[in-house]
Structure formats: C-alpha cells, structure tokens
Write a protein that holds these residues in place. Structure first.
Motif, PDB file in Angstrom:
ATOM      1  N   UNK B 214     -25.724  12.219  -5.721  1.00  0.00           N
ATOM      2  CA  UNK B 214     -25.519  13.083  -4.579  1.00  0.00           C
ATOM      3  C   UNK B 214     -26.816  13.295  -3.820  1.00  0.00           C
ATOM      4  N   UNK B 215     -27.911  13.593  -4.547  1.00  0.00           N
ATOM      5  CA  UNK B 215     -29.172  13.855  -3.860  1.00  0.00           C
ATOM      6  C   UNK B 215     -29.738  12.594  -3.238  1.00  0.00           C
ATOM      7  N   UNK B 216     -29.586  11.471  -3.934  1.00  0.00           N
ATOM      8  CA  UNK B 216     -30.082  10.229  -3.338  1.00  0.00           C
ATOM      9  C   UNK B 216     -29.293   9.863  -2.100  1.00  0.00           C
ATOM     10  N   UNK B 217     -28.004  10.169  -2.118  1.00  0.00           N
ATOM     11  CA  UNK B 217     -27.176   9.803  -0.976  1.00  0.00           C
ATOM     12  C   UNK B 217     -27.053  10.898   0.044  1.00  0.00           C
ATOM     13  N   UNK B 218     -27.873  11.947  -0.090  1.00  0.00           N
ATOM     14  CA  UNK B 218     -27.743  13.091   0.815  1.00  0.00           C
ATOM     15  C   UNK B 218     -27.995  12.674   2.253  1.00  0.00           C
ATOM     16  N   UNK B 219     -28.983  11.812   2.445  1.00  0.00           N
ATOM     17  CA  UNK B 219     -29.308  11.395   3.809  1.00  0.00           C
ATOM     18  C   UNK B 219     -28.131  10.657   4.429  1.00  0.00           C
ATOM     19  N   UNK B 220     -27.482   9.793   3.637  1.00  0.00           N
ATOM     20  CA  UNK B 220     -26.343   9.056   4.187  1.00  0.00           C
ATOM     21  C   UNK B 220     -25.170   9.968   4.461  1.00  0.00           C
ATOM     22  N   UNK B 221     -24.950  10.928   3.565  1.00  0.00           N
ATOM     23  CA  UNK B 221     -23.790  11.797   3.733  1.00  0.00           C
ATOM     24  C   UNK B 221     -23.948  12.731   4.913  1.00  0.00           C
ATOM     25  N   UNK B 222     -25.175  13.185   5.157  1.00  0.00           N
ATOM     26  CA  UNK B 222     -25.387  14.122   6.252  1.00  0.00           C
ATOM     27  C   UNK B 222     -25.205  13.457   7.603  1.00  0.00           C
ATOM     28  N   UNK B 223     -25.551  12.188   7.659  1.00  0.00           N
ATOM     29  CA  UNK B 223     -25.465  11.418   8.903  1.00  0.00           C
ATOM     30  C   UNK B 223     -26.239  12.092  10.030  1.00  0.00           C
ATOM     31  N   UNK B 224     -27.413  12.626   9.703  1.00  0.00           N
ATOM     32  CA  UNK B 224     -28.238  13.236  10.739  1.00  0.00           C
ATOM     33  C   UNK B 224     -29.554  12.490  10.781  1.00  0.00           C
ATOM     34  N   UNK B 225     -29.832  11.778  11.849  1.00  0.00           N
ATOM     35  CA  UNK B 225     -31.089  11.026  11.879  1.00  0.00           C
ATOM     36  C   UNK B 225     -32.318  11.909  12.015  1.00  0.00           C
ATOM     37  N   UNK B 246     -26.344   4.084  -6.491  1.00  0.00           N
ATOM     38  CA  UNK B 246     -26.692   4.765  -5.247  1.00  0.00           C
ATOM     39  C   UNK B 246     -27.580   3.805  -4.473  1.00  0.00           C
ATOM     40  N   UNK B 247     -27.838   4.141  -3.236  1.00  0.00           N
ATOM     41  CA  UNK B 247     -28.715   3.276  -2.425  1.00  0.00           C
ATOM     42  C   UNK B 247     -30.160   3.602  -2.786  1.00  0.00           C
ATOM     43  N   UNK B 248     -30.940   2.580  -3.060  1.00  0.00           N
ATOM     44  CA  UNK B 248     -32.329   2.812  -3.447  1.00  0.00           C
ATOM     45  C   UNK B 248     -33.140   3.326  -2.275  1.00  0.00           C
ATOM     46  N   UNK B 249     -33.922   4.356  -2.500  1.00  0.00           N
ATOM     47  CA  UNK B 249     -34.872   4.745  -1.450  1.00  0.00           C
ATOM     48  C   UNK B 249     -36.060   3.780  -1.454  1.00  0.00           C
ATOM     49  N   UNK B 250     -36.880   3.872  -0.438  1.00  0.00           N
ATOM     50  CA  UNK B 250     -38.019   2.969  -0.307  1.00  0.00           C
ATOM     51  C   UNK B 250     -39.159   3.478  -1.189  1.00  0.00           C
ATOM     52  N   UNK B 251     -39.707   2.670  -2.102  1.00  0.00           N
ATOM     53  CA  UNK B 251     -40.703   3.205  -3.037  1.00  0.00           C
ATOM     54  C   UNK B 251     -42.123   3.149  -2.493  1.00  0.00           C
ATOM     55  N   UNK B 252     -42.913   4.129  -2.879  1.00  0.00           N
ATOM     56  CA  UNK B 252     -44.352   4.129  -2.615  1.00  0.00           C
ATOM     57  C   UNK B 252     -45.024   4.468  -3.935  1.00  0.00           C
ATOM     58  N   UNK B 253     -45.986   3.649  -4.325  1.00  0.00           N
ATOM     59  CA  UNK B 253     -46.540   3.799  -5.663  1.00  0.00           C
ATOM     60  C   UNK B 253     -47.938   4.393  -5.613  1.00  0.00           C
ATOM     61  N   UNK B 254     -48.195   5.390  -6.472  1.00  0.00           N
ATOM     62  CA  UNK B 254     -49.522   5.995  -6.584  1.00  0.00           C
ATOM     63  C   UNK B 254     -50.098   5.581  -7.931  1.00  0.00           C
TER      64      UNK B 254
END
Lengths: 418, 542
Positions: B214-225, B246-254
């Motif tokens: 749910x949290x990973x897909x929150x951006x898709x579900x909200x449909x608010x750019x 779920x759809x993978x978010x874009x990773x940034x590695x530290x």
C-alpha cells in the motif's frame, strides 16, 4: 545562453512530467487496431449501448499498463456517453474487507449522485443501498462500471463482495460492468464455484510490447513537441540528436540489456526517467552517456554493496561462519562462530583478534545489515549468543565481495578458496 | 499581569516546588506564548531555518557529494513530478540528515514521518494528516489528532483531501505573491513531498501483507503528480518481500564512508587541525578495521584524544616530527585495550573512577588503565538481588540432580569429586559436552528450585558475614529471613525486566514457567566477589 538554460530546464520538466504520466505513455498504443485498447473499448461500449451486464478481467504483469489503458478507455467513453456512465473504483489492498468495500461503494455512489453519505451506516444499509442504486440506474438506463483493482485480493476469504455484486447484477434489472484488474494470470481460478458461475470468462492479456512498439514508444515519449513554448531551433536540434541516439547500435544494446531483466513498460519508464534526470542542463541535449550511467545506477548488486560496507572484523565473522558451513555443522550460533574465529587466529596468527564483546557488537551489526539472520523465529527466551544463525549470502557472493573489497586481508581470501 | 498573580497565589491543591517557583513569574507569559504557538501555518511545512547554498550543503557532508547530486537530480527542478525514490544505506551514513538538509537548501515543503516513532499504521496515518492539516496537538484539543484514521482506505481519502487543500493554498499564495511583489518571496512551487524514514520497520507491522504494498503504491493510487514520495531505509530494496508485489521505486544508494571520508568528517570543527590530524594518523586505521560507523568511532576516539593530549601543556600547539613521535609512544600502549573497549559507552561513575585512578597512578609508571574496571561492577544492585542473581546462575549452570550434593548442610562441595585420569573416551565426551554447552546455552529451572538455592546460599552468606562482623552492610538477613521472601519475589520480577533472568516456555506437562539465567560467568564472578561469596565452590565443572 540564459535563454537556452531556461529552455533546457523547461524541456527537462516536460519530459519528466510525461514519464510520470501513464495516460500520455499509452496513448500511441491505442492507435493501432486490434489491441487491448480497442477490444476493451468495444466491450464496454457495446454493453452500454445494448444495456446489458458484463464482466471481464484484465490480466498482465505489474506495470504493463492495464489501469492506464482502462483509464484511457473510460475517459473516452465518458466523453462519448455523458450522463449515462458512472465509475466506481475499488482497490483490493484497501477494500478487501467487506465492510470497507461496501462503505467505499456507498460513498462513491453518493458522491456521483450528490447524495449525503453517512459514515455511521451499517454494513446491511450499505449493501441494500448498493442494490437499490443498481436497480434505479438500470431503470434509468445508466451503466455503472465497477473497477476492481488487485482483483486477486478480493478473491481471498469468503468473496462476499464479489458474490453480492455479481448476484445483484443477475437478479436485479441493472446495467453494470465489472472489470477486474490483476497481476495474477490465474486470478479467475481463485474464484469460488458460485462466483465463477456468475462471472463471464472474458480475459484480456497485457503482454510486454514488441520491439517496434517499443521504438515507437521511445520516440513518442522523448521527442519534444514542435508546437510548444520552446524555441523552434532548439526543438529541432534536440529531436535530431535524439533520432541519432535511438538509431545507435549501442543504445539498442543498452535497452536490450535492461529489458532482459524486466520487460514491462513501467520498468522502462523508470529507466528513462533516470536517464532524463541526468540530462546535462548546460548543453540541453540528451546523450548516450546519460543512458549508460542510468543503466549502471539502476542495475545494482545490493549484496555486493553490503559486503563492501562491512568492516574487516565483520568479514572475519562471515568467513568463520562460512567455514562452519563447509565443515557441515548444520546449526551454529555465535559461540561456535567465536570458537572458529579463535581457531583461525591461532593457526594464522592474524593481527585482528578482538574481545568477545567487540565481536558480539559486530555480529549485531551484521544482523542489522541482513547478511545473517536467526533461523528460529520465536527464540526470545535465549540470549543472542545461543540462538542459531545462518548466512544470507552464498559463498560465491561472499567470495566475489571479498575479491572486490579494498585492502581485504589475504588470509580471508585464502580461507575462502578452500 | 504577572504581578497580580504574584499577590494572590490561591494555591488550593498540593503543588510541587517546581510549579510553585515558576507559577508566579511565568504564568502570565506562558499562556500568551501558548496561544501564539498554537497556530501552525503553511510555513511549518518548510524546514524553517535559513536556506543554505549548494556549496554549503556539499561542504557540510564530506564524502556525500555524489549522493547529494543524485538526489538533487532525481528531485529535479521546481514543479517537476517524480516517481518514488528509495534511499538506502547502512546505519549512520547520513541519509536522513542529507535529505533534510537538501530540503532546507531547496526550500520546498515536505512532510516528514519516521516509522520508528510512528510504530503502527494508525499513528503513521494520523501523524501525516496532522502535519498536512496543520494541526498541532496541545492541551486545548486534548492532545488528539485531527482525524481518527485506522484503515488504509480512510487514509487515502483523507490524504487526498488534505493534499488538494494544501496545494490549493500554495497556488493561492504564489499567485498572491507574484501580484503583490513582496520582498523575500519563497519559491514554493506546487509540489509537496512525503518522507518516510526508517522504512524497514514497516515490514514487521503486519508481516507486510497489505501495508507495505500500500505504501509503495501510494503514489500510483493517489494519482496526483504534485506529490513526491521518498523512502529512507537501512536495508536494500531486495530485502522487501511481498506476496503480491509492487512497483519498485527508484533506488539511491548511500555507501559507508571510506577512511579518507571519515578523516574529513572528524576534522570538521576541530580547533587544532594539525594536532588532530596527527592523532587521526595513528588511531583511524586500526579502529576502522572494527567498524566504520561515525557514531561509534566518535565516542571511542574522543576518549583517546584526551589521553593523547595529556603530555601537552598547551593544546593549541602545532606538533613537529619529534613531538609527534613522543605523543605516539605515549598513546601506543593505550590503543590495544581501547580497541577491545571500542563499543563500550562508559557510565558516569566509571569515568570518574578512571580519572581518580589516573591521578593516583601517574607517578607509578605505565600500567594498563582498564585493569581496575574488571573487578568492579559498574551498576548498583541490592544485596538480595545479587544473591538472587547468583542463585539463578547456579541453577542454570548446575544440573538439578547435583543440587543435593552441592547445597547440603556441610556448606558446599568439598572436593569429593576427585577427577580420575581422563581417558580418550572421556575427553571426547567432554568435548561433546562442551560443544553442547556452547550450542544449547544455559539450562532452565523452576521457581521453587531457585528459591531453594537462594535460601541455602543466603544462610551461607549469613555465616560468613557473622564471622567477619561487618556491620555496615546492614543486610537484616539475620533478623527476618521470612520477611525477605516477598522482597525476593519483587526482586525476581525486576531481574526479569532487566533481562538478567529470562522467562522460558512453560513445560506442557507440569504447567509451571521455567526461567533461564542470561548472565555470563564473568559477571556472576564479579557479583559474587562484591558480596564475598565463594562462587567457585558451587560451580559444577565437567
């Protein structure tokens, strides 16, 4: 020069917003005949015009554009048949519980028809309301379209919502279309017998796009539109450079390598977004380098990175555990690992021999990095030193990690080679 | 207004000294301040301090240049939407602080929640909604949230409303500002960002069946750019498992800091850079072999630095080669023991006692400092608790069948178990038994056995104390041994909460709970030494 910078930024913003907007991406796919868009549109519009009930499933891996195509179809139909269509959207992640689902249906129906929605309504109230609305809309020749996202999650448990929905469609004079969307290709096998008998077995499969489709998609997404607020020469030059890149063999290779791991459209879009974000704002053009860096940044090897992050003591602990596994000790814990560590120190006279509390802390760091884990889930009545652990990296990964580790002690490499 | 309150205190209930002392002077001003701070405005969604430039940001975080630029590129120019970003790296690599400082630099609005403080979905949802609805919990509204929100379905509806509200207000503000041409205009843009920190803890919440996708897909579900999501986590994205995907978010590695970067970090804000740099030359490499985490290293080497500077009369001096060599030879014997103490956070009393020991020992030549610590436990326990601890340790270590011989009236084993010459078979058995002890850990015991052992050894302790005639301990054991029993059960529960004794599973046949002692032999010996109890006589040696 300043104007070019501003236009580069504007172009970047345009590309980024395009890549985040699924409706834009899937539009060109709707132009060719005999694809999912046209089939779906035909199905839904025929059930609207013929005033009958219908149900179908959209199946395909995640990110293949099922919801995007559905949205395109629905928005087109809303323009064609205004006032005879209302859309109710449910999501299996949120509304798999029947109470939630009916409450949400009632809320959306109320919003559509400007009725007051009461939060205190009970489950029975909501379900009766839904059936009543179905009947009324059927009599008024309005079609209600139910979109059930994550359909397989609705099919868990008792499937009460599905049954009451499909049953209402059959018994009451209603005009409803139920569209289920799922990433499980066997979603219809999950249905109960009574639900399945009421469900028509129409399925639309969303497959990964072919190479020609991909090429068209890339051009469509990345080319700047000629009639926009950007200066004309800049646009033309940009599009020209883009055509060169797209035709380049190396670019095709990059795309192929990327698509070998995941060939859905959404994945490709993530890659393109990364590449576009690397666009050099000073020159204002995309280059092949952007795509290359994006590829190397998206394709990561997390376990190797994790091993590179470890300190030397933690590497010793990992190698001791590896040796215990090689000696075929099925279960071992921190204490037996310490024994092995001492054996290594005694036989090789290493300079890295530390006290038990230091090793315990390094052990806990490894647990936090998730390179090792406990094998029992409920061992809360044992202290950390006695709980059985296991490695979460294979010996090949560990060996590779040691080889690429900067200043790795040669003893560890020697030990791994046996 | 304050003066009036001074004259008529009207204290009808009992009040603490603190409230009385503050009552008269501050009361008037406090209520005024409360009213002012009650109102949260849209500005609360920004970082709130002076924005810093890019160079300031990059110099604040040595070694993080690549990561900062990557995050900035992903966030993009103002008003540009982005797919969700997933920042991961091991602990103490600067993820949270870098992200927050980037938002300070960009001066864009954001909502920050940490899944560590918001430990359940309901608290998480309500915290986000409170920030978006500009609602502050205070005494006026009874410290309640703006909206009660438990289910994800409610959350997404409330969230959408709140976001639309906030973004409209931003649009309204920016249009107002552009028309009025006021000074100090904030470049807001229309985007708002949600930052989820410590995201790896979400996996434990409901075994990630619905909350994680749910949290990973929150951006898709909200449909608010206009909304951007940023997830910050300790573990890499491949350790997140979900049955439905779920759809993978874009990773940034530290990555973790390398030695050179650590050196740069430690050199920030140092007064005497040359001195500290020569100190780091000696100390950094051996310590980095154990750990490269900034928080652990900084506590460990700060103590060493004090020791390093001891022979210097003037701390501001720039050392030359000879002085460096002298300081090095002074510090060297302390390095090895310090390595073994690297993770130890010294408690206050032990620091003081160390300082005392140092002043006493300065004249007596070089001695290792930490030997004094080994004999003394640095936490306080009552005497009965110490006896209980020892009894628990004995109960876990000794097999139950030998209790009678150990604790008989002659007071302990008198060496009756004379070891015969070990044959090969017995040495093999001994090794197997040792291995089993390593693997299985301490044994379990029932409460009655613990209390029986406790009774035996307190009687022994009594005799010893009577012999030595030390009155200052004031045990009071001799007087009412029965009176000690209720104390004992209380002590037992406090030892359990202190994790000295752990409750195990109850035996299915008998139904009584079994306990297990978790102290090591060292600690038990230290405790026994502090009450002068001959522990070794009672230990079963295989």
């Amino acid at each position: 020069m300043v104007r070019e910078n501003g236009s580069a930024e504007e172009a970047l913003n345009l590309l980024r917003s395009r890549l985040c907007n699924p409706n834009f991406i899937f539009k060109p796919l709707s132009n060719s005949p005999d694809n999912n868009y046209s089939k779906l549109k035909f199905l839904v519009s025929s059930s609207i015009t013929e005033a009958c009930n219908n149900s179908l499933l959209l199946l395909g891996p995640r990110g293949s554009g099922k919801i995007a195509v559905l949205e395109l179809v629905l928005s087109d139909l809303l323009l064609e048949y205004p006032d005879t269509l209302s859309v109710i959207k449910l999501n299996g992640l949120l509304h798999s519980d029947d109470n939630c689902a009916f409450k949400e249906i009632a809320r959306q129906l109320c919003m559509e028809n400007q009725l007051l929605f009461s939060k205190m309504a009970s489950f029975d109230d909501n379900s009766q309301f839904m059936i009543a609305m179905l009947r009324e809309c059927g009599l008024a020749h309005k079609t209600i379209i139910f979109v059930l996202d994550e359909f397989d999650l609705f099919a868990q448990g008792k499937q009460r919502l599905l049954y009451s929905l499909l049953d209402a469609m059959q018994s009451v004079t209603s005009q409803a279309v139920v569209i289920g969307v799922s990433c499980r290709l066997d979603a219809d096998q999950l249905l109960e017998k009574r639900v399945r008998s009421r469900f028509s077995h129409r399925k639309l499969l969303f497959l990964p796009p072919s190479m020609e489709d991909l090429q068209r998609l890339l051009e469509h997404v990345l080319s700047l539109p000629v009639e926009s607020s950007l200066p004309h020469d800049y646009t033309v030059e940009f599009n020209g450079k883009l055509k060169n890149i797209l035709a380049d063999e190396r670019f095709k290779e990059i795309i192929n390598t990327y698509l070998e791991s995941d060939s859905t459209v959404n994945c490709l879009l993530r890659f393109l977004f990364r590449a576009v974000s690397y666009m050099d704002l000073e020159s204002g053009f995309l280059s092949l380098e952007n795509f290359k860096t994006a590829l190397s940044n998206i394709q990561r090897q997390p376990k190797q990175e994790c091993i590179k992050d470890c300190s030397i003591l933690e590497l010793y602990i990992l190698v001791s555990m590896k040796r215990l596994e090689v000696k075929e000790q099925n279960s071992y814990n921190f204490n037996s690992m310490m024994k092995e560590y001492k054996i290594i120190h005694d036989s090789f006279k290493t300079s890295d021999y530390y006290a038990k509390n230091v090793c315990l802390r390094a052990f806990e760091h490894l647990l936090k990095r998730e390179l090792i884990c406990f094998t029992d889930n409920r061992g809360y009545n044992q202290s950390i030193e006695f709980r059985a652990v296991k490695l979460l990296v294979s010996s090949v990964e560990l060996h590779q990690g040691l080889k690429s580790y900067r200043s790795c002690p040669s003893i560890l490499l020697k030990l791994m080679e046996h | 207004m304050a003066k009036e309150k001074e004259e008529t205190p009207q204290v009808s209930r009992r009040s603490t000294r603190y409230s009385l002392s503050n009552f008269n002077s501050n009361n008037g001003m406090e209520t005024e301040k409360l009213n002012e701070s009650c109102k949260t405005t849209l500005d609360n969604l920004f970082f709130g301090q002076e924005p810093i430039s890019l160079e300031g940001l990059l110099s604040c975080f040595p070694g993080r240049r690549v990561q900062i630029l990557e995050v900035l590129r992903h966030l993009g120019p103002i008003n540009s939407s982005m797919p969700p970003m997933f920042i991961y790296g091991s602990a103490s690599t600067g993820k949270t602080s870098v992200v927050l400082q980037i938002f300070r630099h960009l001066n864009r609005p954001f909502v920050y929640v940490s899944c560590l403080t918001c430990y359940s979905p309901r608290i998480l949802f309500e915290s986000i909604l409170n920030q978006l609805l500009l609602h502050k919990k205070n005494a006026a509204n009874g410290y309640s949230s703006a909206k009660k929100c438990e289910k994800p379905s409610d959350f997404i509806n409330f969230l959408r409303e709140a976001l639309i509200n906030v973004i409209d207000r931003f649009n309204g503000n920016s249009s107002k500002m552009s028309t009025s041409k006021s000074k100090g205009v904030q470049v807001n843009g229309r985007m708002i960002y949600l930052i989820f920190d410590s995201f790896e803890l979400v996996r434990e919440w409901d075994k990630s069946s619905t909350i994680l996708p749910f949290l990973f897909g929150l951006a898709d579900n909200l449909k608010m750019p206009e909304v951007g999501m940023i997830f910050i986590s300790n573990t890499s994205p491949d350790m997140y498992h979900s049955s439905t995907g779920y759809i993978d978010p874009v990773p940034v590695y530290f990555p973790e800091y390398t030695e050179e970067e650590l050196r740069q970090i430690f050199m920030i804000n140092q007064v005497n850079r040359k001195l500290y740099s020569s100190f780091l030359d000696i100390v950094l490499r051996p310590f980095c072999r154990i750990t490269r985490r900034v928080d652990e290293l900084s506590t460990a080497i700060s103590m060493l630095f004090k020791k390093y500077c001891e022979p210097l009369s003037d701390v501001g001096v720039v050392p030359n080669e000879e002085m460096k060599r002298k300081l090095f030879s002074h510090l060297q014997p302390h390095i090895a023991p310090a390595l073994n103490e690297i993770f130890r956070v010294a408690s206050h009393s032990s620091l003081e006692s160390e300082a005392n020991q140092e002043t006493r020992r300065k004249g007596s030549g070089r001695k290792s400092v930490s030997c004094g610590d080994f004999d003394v436990i640095d936490f306080h326990m009552s005497t009965s608790a110490k006896y209980l601890l020892i009894s628990a340790f004995l109960a876990s270590r000794n097999p139950a069948t030998l209790d009678a011989s150990f604790f008989d009236s002659t007071g302990g084993s008198d060496g009756r178990k004379r070891k015969r010459k070990a044959s090969e078979k017995t040495t093999g058995k001994k090794e197997a038994a040792e291995q089993e002890l390593l693997m299985k850990g301490p044994g379990t015991f029932v409460l009655e056995r613990l209390l029986a052992i406790f009774q035996c050894i307190t009687s022994v302790g009594e005799d010893l104390l009577d012999e030595e005639e030390e009155g200052d301990d004031g045990l009071g054991v001799g007087g009412g041994r029965d009176g000690l029993m209720s104390d004992v059960l209380l002590q037992l529960s406090s030892l359990c909460s202190g994790n000295f004794i752990v409750k195990g599973a109850s035996c299915p046949l008998e139904g009584s709970t079994r306990y297990r002692s978790t102290v090591s032999e060292e600690l038990a010996l230290k405790v026994a030494r502090s009450i002068k109890f001959p522990l070794s006589k009672y230990l079963y040696r295989r």
